[in-house]
Design an enzyme around this catalytic site. Structure first.
Site, short mmCIF file in Angstrom:
data_model
loop_
_atom_site.label_atom_id
_atom_site.label_comp_id
_atom_site.label_asym_id
_atom_site.label_seq_id
_atom_site.Cartn_x
_atom_site.Cartn_y
_atom_site.Cartn_z
N SER A 90 -13.99 5.98 -2.07
CA SER A 90 -14.32 6.08 -0.65
C SER A 90 -15.64 6.81 -0.50
O SER A 90 -15.68 8.03 -0.36
CB SER A 90 -13.20 6.83 0.08
OG SER A 90 -12.01 6.08 0.02
N LEU A 91 -16.72 6.06 -0.51
CA LEU A 91 -18.04 6.69 -0.45
C LEU A 91 -18.42 7.00 1.00
O LEU A 91 -18.76 8.13 1.34
CB LEU A 91 -19.08 5.78 -1.13
CG LEU A 91 -20.42 6.45 -1.42
CD1 LEU A 91 -20.25 7.59 -2.42
CD2 LEU A 91 -21.43 5.43 -1.94
N HIS A 92 -18.39 5.97 1.82
CA HIS A 92 -18.58 6.09 3.28
C HIS A 92 -19.96 6.56 3.75
O HIS A 92 -20.23 6.51 4.96
CB HIS A 92 -17.51 6.98 3.92
CG HIS A 92 -16.10 6.49 3.71
ND1 HIS A 92 -15.74 5.17 3.90
CD2 HIS A 92 -14.96 7.12 3.32
CE1 HIS A 92 -14.44 5.03 3.65
NE2 HIS A 92 -13.96 6.19 3.28
N GLY A 147 -2.52 10.43 1.37
CA GLY A 147 -2.72 11.31 0.22
C GLY A 147 -3.88 10.94 -0.67
O GLY A 147 -4.42 9.83 -0.60
N GLU A 148 -4.27 11.90 -1.50
CA GLU A 148 -5.35 11.71 -2.46
C GLU A 148 -4.72 11.63 -3.86
O GLU A 148 -4.30 12.65 -4.42
CB GLU A 148 -6.35 12.87 -2.35
CG GLU A 148 -7.39 12.93 -3.44
CD GLU A 148 -8.08 11.59 -3.72
OE1 GLU A 148 -8.47 10.88 -2.79
OE2 GLU A 148 -8.20 11.24 -4.92
N ASN A 158 -10.85 1.86 12.00
CA ASN A 158 -9.66 1.68 12.83
C ASN A 158 -9.53 2.88 13.74
O ASN A 158 -9.41 4.00 13.28
CB ASN A 158 -8.42 1.53 11.96
CG ASN A 158 -8.49 0.26 11.15
OD1 ASN A 158 -8.71 -0.82 11.68
ND2 ASN A 158 -8.35 0.39 9.84
N SER A 190 -7.33 4.28 -5.04
CA SER A 190 -8.45 4.62 -4.16
C SER A 190 -8.55 6.14 -4.06
O SER A 190 -7.57 6.83 -3.79
CB SER A 190 -8.21 4.02 -2.78
OG SER A 190 -9.27 4.36 -1.91
N CYS A 210 -10.01 9.96 9.69
CA CYS A 210 -8.70 9.51 9.21
C CYS A 210 -7.56 10.31 9.84
O CYS A 210 -7.57 11.54 9.82
CB CYS A 210 -8.65 9.65 7.68
SG CYS A 210 -7.05 9.19 6.97
N CYS A 227 -2.38 14.82 3.69
CA CYS A 227 -3.51 14.77 2.75
C CYS A 227 -4.40 15.99 2.95
O CYS A 227 -4.66 16.40 4.08
CB CYS A 227 -4.32 13.50 3.02
SG CYS A 227 -5.64 13.23 1.80
N CYS A 267 0.88 -1.17 0.00
CA CYS A 267 0.00 0.00 0.00
C CYS A 267 0.92 1.23 0.00
O CYS A 267 1.74 1.38 0.91
CB CYS A 267 -0.85 -0.04 1.26
SG CYS A 267 -1.84 1.44 1.53
N1 SAH Z 1 -7.33 9.37 -0.34
C1 SAH Z 1 -7.71 8.06 -0.80
C2 SAH Z 1 -6.80 6.93 -0.37
C3 SAH Z 1 -6.31 6.86 1.06
S1 SAH Z 1 -7.28 6.20 2.35
C4 SAH Z 1 -9.14 7.77 -0.41
O1 SAH Z 1 -9.76 8.58 0.25
O2 SAH Z 1 -9.66 6.74 -0.82
C5 SAH Z 1 -7.63 4.51 2.08
C6 SAH Z 1 -8.98 4.10 2.68
O3 SAH Z 1 -8.95 4.04 4.12
C7 SAH Z 1 -10.08 5.09 2.34
O4 SAH Z 1 -11.25 4.41 1.97
C8 SAH Z 1 -10.27 5.81 3.65
O5 SAH Z 1 -11.48 6.47 3.73
C9 SAH Z 1 -10.11 4.68 4.63
N2 SAH Z 1 -9.92 5.11 6.01
C10 SAH Z 1 -9.41 6.29 6.45
N3 SAH Z 1 -9.39 6.32 7.80
C11 SAH Z 1 -9.89 5.15 8.23
C12 SAH Z 1 -10.11 4.58 9.53
N4 SAH Z 1 -9.77 5.24 10.63
N5 SAH Z 1 -10.63 3.36 9.58
C13 SAH Z 1 -10.94 2.66 8.46
N6 SAH Z 1 -10.74 3.14 7.22
C14 SAH Z 1 -10.25 4.38 7.10
#
Ligand code: SAH
Length: 343
Positions: free
Chosen positions: A209-211, A153-154, A285, A185, A110, A103, A96
């Site tokens: 990353s929809l969430h 990072g993005e 996490n 991602s 995050c 970021c 990874c």
């Molecule tokens: N910027 C990109 C890639 C980095 S994060 C993105 O947003 O996708 C990789 C993944 O981990 C993303 O889906 C992010 O939302 C998720 N993520 C970030 N913090 C997290 C946490 N505390 N627990 C679980 N997943 C998390």
């Protein structure tokens, strides 16, 4: 001095045979210096060494997790730091990588978001993570066959450098990775996703990353989300699918009481109708001060079932490396009490 790894393999400053030799030293053997390239004439080695440097990092530290994953902490030549994570599985070895120091997306759950934006990584600083991790793990670089752009990072906001890095990863004379085993991602930037769809020599996998399936919740946890509506993100995902034929993954961090209600599962299933997709539920996490907690196992199961009942292809991603601060969203954390050493 230039970093050799920043160059596209076709543009290495050498002719056919010599170029292949150097590429093999760098990406096949993981050579750490020009001096080590013993089948090159000494003059050439000296000349290369005066014009280019090979190692983008001043220091590399590792933190090993009890589950076998390893966090690599890199200090760049300007002293800034970023991280990569090595994850060995029974059937594959995954890395990874980060695309930025910090970021700018500032997702509320995050840890990397909380540190803010430092700077973009160059293509060589991105690709170098693969070489360094391979070296640290006693592997040849090409043994690392799966890569995710999911570190700090993005990637779509460091677009050109990430694309150049992807081309080096896929180049048969460089790392020769399969595009099916490289995943980018993104926090969900429709313009970048469309641009990526148009890179027809790439065709790598896309994860979004929809969430959250509703604007109110999404804007609360992804403050930069208000610039792009969920509808626009879904449209760009459909375009990506049409252009590349690829299944699109949606990441969904399970946050207790925030985005884990069953009505949200129902809404999410509705959004995905007509799209070949996969949903990855990620138990959040935890990190101190985040203000969020992971949904309970029971709630995750209920959310999963609600999606599955509606025909959604869904799985739960068990994050690796939690005790090393190497799990999703934990990069940038101070080292926890795990065993550490230098690579
Ligand atoms: N910027 C990109 C890639 C980095 S994060 C993105 O947003 O996708 C990789 C993944 O981990 C993303 O889906 C992010 O939302 C998720 N993520 C970030 N913090 C997290 C946490 N505390 N627990 C679980 N997943 C998390």
């Amino acid at each position: 001095m230039e970093l050799l790894l920043d160059l596209h393999p076709d543009l290495y400053p050498l002719e056919g045979f010599r170029r292949r030799q150097v590429l093999d030293w760098v990406f096949g053997q993981g050579a750490g210096s020009f001096a080590a390239m013993t089948n090159l004439p000494t003059d050439l080695r000296t000349e290369l060494a005066t014009q280019y440097h090979l190692n983008p990092y001043r220091e590399i530290e590792t933190v090993r997790s009890t589950d076998g994953s390893v966090k690599y902490l890199f200090t760049l030549l300007d002293g800034r730091q970023m991280e990569a994570v090595y994850m060995p599985y029974l059937d594959r070895k995954t890395i990874c990588v980060s695309t930025m120091v910090g970021c700018p997306a500032k997702c509320a759950f995050c840890a990397t978001g909380a540190m803010g934006f430092g700077r973009n990584l160059t293509p060589g600083e991105i690709v170098g993570q693969v070489l360094a991790v391979a070296g640290g793990e006693g592997l040849e670089p090409r043994e690392l066959r799966n890569l995710v752009f999911m570190g700090m990072g993005e990637p779509l906001l460091n677009y050109a450098n990430t694309m150049q890095a992807a081309r080096i990863l896929l180049h048969p004379q460089a790392l020769g990775m399969s595009k099916r085993r490289v995943t980018l991602s993104t926090v969900g930037l429709p313009r970048g996703i469309r641009q990526l769809a148009a890179e027809d020599d790439l065709g790598i996998k896309l994860a979004i990353s929809l969430h959250a399936p509703d604007e109110e919740t999404r804007n609360r946890i992804i403050p930069t989300g208000h610039r792009n509506s969920i509808a626009e993100i879904m449209d760009s995902a459909r375009e990506y699918q049409a252009a590349t034929g690829r299944r699109v993954t949606f990441e969904y961090a399970m946050l207790q009481g925030v985005n884990d209600h069953l009505w949200q599962a129902e809404l999410l299933a509705g959004l995905l109708r007509g799209l070949v997709s996969h949903v990855n539920l990620i138990p959040m996490n935890p990190w101190e001060g985040s203000g969020f907690e992971s949904s309970s196992e029971t709630q995750i199961q209920a959310f999963y079932d609600a999606l599955e009942e509606r025909g959604v292809d869904v799985s739960v991603r068990r994050s690796r490396g939690k005790d090393a601060g190497a799990a999703c969203g934990q990069l940038a954390l101070k080292r926890p009490g795990a065993v550490s050493g230098s690579a």
